[in-house]
Design an enzyme around this catalytic site. Structure first.
Site, mmCIF file in Angstrom:
data_model
loop_
_atom_site.group_PDB
_atom_site.id
_atom_site.type_symbol
_atom_site.label_atom_id
_atom_site.label_comp_id
_atom_site.label_asym_id
_atom_site.label_seq_id
_atom_site.Cartn_x
_atom_site.Cartn_y
_atom_site.Cartn_z
ATOM 1 N N HIS A 32 70.027 19.524 19.713
ATOM 2 C CA HIS A 32 70.608 19.868 18.399
ATOM 3 C C HIS A 32 72.077 19.439 18.318
ATOM 4 C CE1 HIS A 32 67.285 22.117 16.426
ATOM 5 N NE2 HIS A 32 66.873 22.216 17.673
ATOM 6 N N THR A 33 72.433 18.425 19.076
ATOM 7 C CA THR A 33 73.779 17.857 18.973
ATOM 8 C C THR A 33 73.783 16.601 18.103
ATOM 9 O OG1 THR A 33 73.307 16.712 21.032
ATOM 10 C CG2 THR A 33 74.645 18.695 21.195
ATOM 11 N N ASP A 34 72.605 16.005 17.879
ATOM 12 C CA ASP A 34 72.599 14.685 17.221
ATOM 13 C C ASP A 34 73.064 14.743 15.766
ATOM 14 O OD1 ASP A 34 70.179 15.920 16.521
ATOM 15 O OD2 ASP A 34 68.989 14.081 16.666
ATOM 16 N N LEU A 123 57.886 16.285 21.663
ATOM 17 C CA LEU A 123 58.020 15.050 22.448
ATOM 18 C C LEU A 123 58.080 13.819 21.548
ATOM 19 C CD1 LEU A 123 55.513 16.070 25.276
ATOM 20 C CD2 LEU A 123 58.009 16.255 25.314
ATOM 21 N N SER A 125 56.326 12.593 18.730
ATOM 22 C CA SER A 125 55.238 11.718 18.270
ATOM 23 C C SER A 125 55.565 11.135 16.906
ATOM 24 C CB SER A 125 53.908 12.474 18.220
ATOM 25 O OG SER A 125 53.895 13.428 17.177
ATOM 26 N N SER A 126 56.334 11.862 16.096
ATOM 27 C CA SER A 126 56.654 11.332 14.763
ATOM 28 C C SER A 126 57.571 10.109 14.892
ATOM 29 C CB SER A 126 57.284 12.402 13.869
ATOM 30 O OG SER A 126 58.488 12.886 14.403
ATOM 31 N N ASP A 170 65.547 11.247 18.350
ATOM 32 C CA ASP A 170 64.171 10.866 18.674
ATOM 33 C C ASP A 170 63.936 9.377 18.441
ATOM 34 O OD1 ASP A 170 63.990 13.563 18.994
ATOM 35 O OD2 ASP A 170 62.598 13.907 17.327
#
Ligand code: ADP
Ligand code: MG
Length: 384
Positions: A32-34, A123, A125-126, A170
Site C-alpha cells: 500500500h505504498t504504491d 497474487l 491475476s488481474s 502489480d
C-alpha cells in the site's frame, strides 16, 4: 499444435499468430505504498497468464478465457466505454480502450486466455491478464511498447475502465520483473533496480501461503484506504506520503488530528522505511535478517493500516512460532496470501504447522508453494 493453439483455432476459426505470457507476483515488502508514490519490492511468480492472439480484419475484439465459464465476449473496438462490462472481459477490453485513447491504432483481435495464477489471492491475476493483453496487442499492432508503457496502460485500464483505483505495483511487477531478482521500484518515477534474490543459495526458502479467502469488503476498503492516505498527505501539506521522511515521522504524526488518518500515515511512512531496510540488508548479503522486517510489516498492516484478517494473522503467528524467520501478508489484504521466509530445512515443519492450525480452526486448507523469482511479461513460443 499446443492445446491453447488448438482451442484458439476451434473458438475463432483461425490459428493464433503468437502467444504471450505475463506473471502474477508476490510483494516482498512495500505494501500500500504504491499509490503514495513510495517504494515496493515485488518478484514475479512462475505462475502466468498466457494469451494466444490473432488479428481480425473487422474492428471487433473477441475474448475468451478457459478459466471463467461462459461464452466468448465481443466488443466493437470503436464503441468501448468505461464500466460497460461487468465481467472479467472488462480487463482486456479496458486495455484496448486505453491503448486507443493513447493514440494507438488497433486492428480487431481474437484473444484466448489460460492462466495458472490463482485469482483473487492477492497474487495479481488481474495485472497478469492486463499485461498479457497489452503485450499481445503491442506486438500484433507493431506498437513497440516498453515495460513501463505496458504497466502504465494496464493500470489505467484497471483504474478507469474496470473502476479499481489500484496503484502501479502489480502491473510493473508483471511487466518488468526478471528471473532471479526482486524489483526495487520507486513508484513515483518508475526508476528501479533488479536485486539478485536467490534464497536457495542462502539455504532459505520464500513460501507463499494462499489462504483461499477473500473477504467481501476488500475493494471498498482499498478505495477507502487510498482516500485516507490522500487525506493524510493533504493534512501534512505534501504531494504524497512518500514525502514524509522517516526521521520526521513523530513530528508529522503530531500534526495529524484524526487518529485513523494518523495510523494510516504511520503505516505508509514506516513501510517505505522497511523497504529501505530490506534493500540495505539484501545489498549487504544478509538475507536472513529481513525476516523481522517482514514481520514488523505485517504488524503495521494489521494494527495501523487495519487490512489483515484472522486467516492471515494465523499464518503469520503460526509460521513464526514454528520457526520461520519472518512472515507477512502480501497484496491488498482482507484475505489472499501471506509470504513466509524459512530456513530451507524448516520448510516442511512450518508448512505443516500452518496447515494444522487452519484445520484446527476449520478453515479451508491453505495452498503453500515456493516463490521462485521468475520472468516478467514476454512473448512465448507455441506450444505455450
Ligand atoms: P488478484 O489480482 O489479486 O488476483 P483481482 O480481484 O484484482 O484479484 O482480480 C481478479 C479478477 O481478474 C477475476 O475476478 C477475473 O475477473 C479476472 N481474471 C484473473 N485471471 C483471469 C483469467 N485467467 N481469466 C479470466 N479472468 C481473469
Ligand atoms: Mg488484482
Amino acid at each position: 499444435m499446443s492445446t491453447a493453439a488448438a482451442r484458439h483455432q476451434e473458438l475463432f476459426g483461425t490459428a493464433p499468430e503468437g502467444a504471450w505470457a505475463a506473471p502474477g507476483r508476490a510483494n516482498l515488502i512495500g505494501e500500500h505504498t504504491d499509490y503514495n508514490d513510495g517504494f515496493v519490492m515485488p518478484l514475479a511468480l512462475p505462475h502466468n497468464t498466457t494469451v494466444t492472439a490473432s488479428r481480425r480484419d473487422d474492428r471487433m475484439l473477441r475474448v475468451h478465457s478457459r478459466d471463467i465459464p461462459g461464452p466468448t465476449v465481443e466488443f466493437p473496438l470503436d464503441e468501448l466505454t468505461p464500466h460497460m462490462v461487468e465481467s472479467w472481459a472488462a480487463y482486456p477490453a479496458g486495455v484496448a480502450w486505453v491503448l486507443q485513447g493513447a493514440g494507438h491504432r488497433l486492428d480487431g483481435a481474437d484473444l484466448y486466455f489460460e492462466s495458472n495464477v490463482p485469482t483473487g489471492a492477492g497474487l495479481s491475476s488481474s495485472a497478469a491478464l492486463e499485461v498479457a493483453t497489452a503485450l499481445a496487442l503491442s506486438d500484433l499492432n507493431g506498437l513497440g511498447l516498453t515495460p513501463d508503457d505496458l504497466a502504465r496502460h494496464s493500470q489505467r485500464a484497471e483504474n478507469d475502465f474496470v473502476g479499481m483505483p489500484c496503484g502501479i505495483l502489480d502491473q510493473m511487477a508483471s511487466a518488468a520483473c526478471t528471473a532471479g531478482h526482486v524489483l526495487y521500484l520507486d513508484t513515483r518515477d518508475l526508476s528501479r533496480r533488479q536485486i539478485p534474490f536467490d534464497m536457495a543459495a542462502e539455504g532459505l526458502r520464500l513460501l507463499v501461503v494462499d489462504t483461499q479467502v477473500k473477504h467481501a469488503h476488500a475493494d471498498g476498503a482499498y478505495a477507502q484506504r487510498r482516500a485516507e492516505c490522500e487525506a493524510g498527505a493533504a493534512a501534512l501539506d505534501v504531494p504524497a506520503l512518500r514525502d514524509i521522511p522517516h526521521a520526521e515521522l513523530d513530528a508529522a504524526l503530531a500534526r495529524v488530528e484524526d487518529p485513523v488518518i494518523r495510523r494510516r500515515v504511520k503505516h505508509v511512512v514506516t513501510e517505505d522505511h522497511r523497504v529501505e531496510q530490506v534493500i540495505a540488508l539484501l545489498d549487504a548479503g544478509r538475507a536472513r535478517d529481513i525476516g523481522p522486517v517482514l514481520t514488523a510489516g505485517h504488524a503495521s498492516l494489521r494494527d495501523d493500516f487495519e487490512i489483515s484478517c484472522a486467516e492471515l494473522d494465523l499464518v503469520v503467528d503460526t509460521a513464526n512460532a514454528a520457526g520461520a524467520l519472518g512472515s507477512r501478508m502480501t497484496g491488498g489484504g482482507f484475505g489472499g496470501s501471506a509470504i513466509v521466509l524459512v530456513e530451507a530445512d524448516a520448510t516442511e515443519t512450518v508448512g505443516k504447522a500452518v496447515t494444522a492450525a487452519f484445520a484446527a480452526e476449520e478453515y479451508v486448507p491453505p495452498r503453500i508453494f515456493e516463490a521462485i523469482p521468475s520472468a516478467g511479461a514476454r512473448r512465448v513460443s507455441l506450444p505455450a
